[in-house]
Scaffold this active site. Structure first.
Site, mmCIF file in Angstrom:
data_model
loop_
_atom_site.group_PDB
_atom_site.id
_atom_site.type_symbol
_atom_site.label_atom_id
_atom_site.label_comp_id
_atom_site.label_asym_id
_atom_site.label_seq_id
_atom_site.Cartn_x
_atom_site.Cartn_y
_atom_site.Cartn_z
ATOM 1 N N LYS A 84 1.045 -0.991 0.224
ATOM 2 C CA LYS A 84 0.121 0.129 -0.344
ATOM 3 C C LYS A 84 0.992 1.390 -0.462
ATOM 4 C CE LYS A 84 -4.645 0.137 2.042
ATOM 5 N NZ LYS A 84 -4.833 0.231 3.160
HETATM 6 C C1 E4P Z 1 -8.265 0.605 4.097
HETATM 7 O O1 E4P Z 1 -7.473 0.539 2.559
HETATM 8 C C2 E4P Z 1 -8.535 2.011 4.158
HETATM 9 O O2 E4P Z 1 -7.303 2.442 5.364
HETATM 10 C C3 E4P Z 1 -9.339 2.313 5.044
HETATM 11 O O3 E4P Z 1 -10.210 2.122 4.148
HETATM 12 C C4 E4P Z 1 -9.682 3.361 5.647
HETATM 13 O O4 E4P Z 1 -11.258 3.496 7.007
HETATM 14 P P1 E4P Z 1 -10.866 4.473 7.547
HETATM 15 O O5 E4P Z 1 -11.780 6.064 6.784
HETATM 16 O O6 E4P Z 1 -12.751 4.333 8.286
HETATM 17 O O7 E4P Z 1 -10.180 4.761 8.160
#
Ligand code: E4P
Length: 216
Positions: A84
């Site tokens: 990521k």
């Molecule tokens: C996923 O890859 C993201 O990091 C995550 O969905 C972020 O979600 P949030 O906005 O609930 O923190």
């Protein structure tokens, strides 16, 4: 649509995997910190043992050289690790290098169609638009998904659209209706997706009637 779970909690991952619905897992530094894990690599190994699918592990460097170094290191842990990378200029440079090396990337923190277009050009494997965080500031998160799908379809980009920052079941349903490739879902929302009050009432009545029959 592939379904990922958005958590670093091993119990939640195991529970969802046991239901047969998991195609992968997404983590981020905040989710890992929430669980209190100090050994990130060990956590990733444990997740890879539970789920045979894409496991996203986020880098914390913000310089392309550092991102590439971290990514190569994380990618060695398991064949299913997807790196990521935040959508910043240095991130895109890193994505270009990593994709040329065959290392899969999940370009994260996407809030606009222009960012998604650039991620695809750089060779991202996945793009993660954050729908819930857009909704939180009175923007239509799901509209971003529909725009990205259209742009990718227009030019035949291979980058897959991963709907992230999901807050409720309707995000999941809309993602599926729009033809998103992947949706990453928090455990609480997976629970909500299963539940229906008419299922509960119906089951209760079936069991009551069965009981009556056997007692008569
Ligand atoms: C996923 O890859 C993201 O990091 C995550 O969905 C972020 O979600 P949030 O906005 O609930 O923190």
């Amino acid at each position: 649509m592939r379904i990922f779970i958005d958590t670093a909690n091993l119990k939640e991952i195991k529970d969802a995997a046991d239901m047969g619905l998991l195609d992968g897992v997404t983590t981020n530094p905040s989710l890992v910190a929430k669980e209190g894990y100090k050994d990130f690599k060990d956590l990733l190994i444990k997740i890879c043992e539970i789920v045979d699918g894409d496991i996203s592990a986020e880098v914390v460097s913000t310089i392309s050289d550092g991102i590439v170094k971290e990514a190569r290191d994380l990618a060695k842990i398991h064949k299913n690790i997807v790196i990521k990378v935040p959508i910043i200029k240095e991130g895109l440079k890193a994505v270009k290098i990593l994709s040329s090396e065959g290392i899969k990337t999940n370009v994260t923190l996407c809030f606009s169609p222009s960012q998604a277009l650039l991620a695809a050009k750089a060779g991202a494997y996945l793009i993660s638009p954050f729908v819930g965080r857009l909704d939180d500031i009175s923007h239509d998160g799901m509209n971003l998904i529909s725009q990205i799908i259209q742009i990718y379809d227009n030019y035949g980009y291979d980058t897959q659209v991963l709907v992230a920052s999901v807050r409720h079941p309707m995000h999941v349903v809309e993602a599926a209706l729009m033809g998103a490739d992947v949706c990453t879902i928090p455990f609480k929302v997976i629970d909500q997706l299963v539940k229906h009050p008419l299922t509960d009432i119906g089951l209760q009545n079936f069991l009551k009637d069965w009981d009556k029959l056997n007692k008569s």
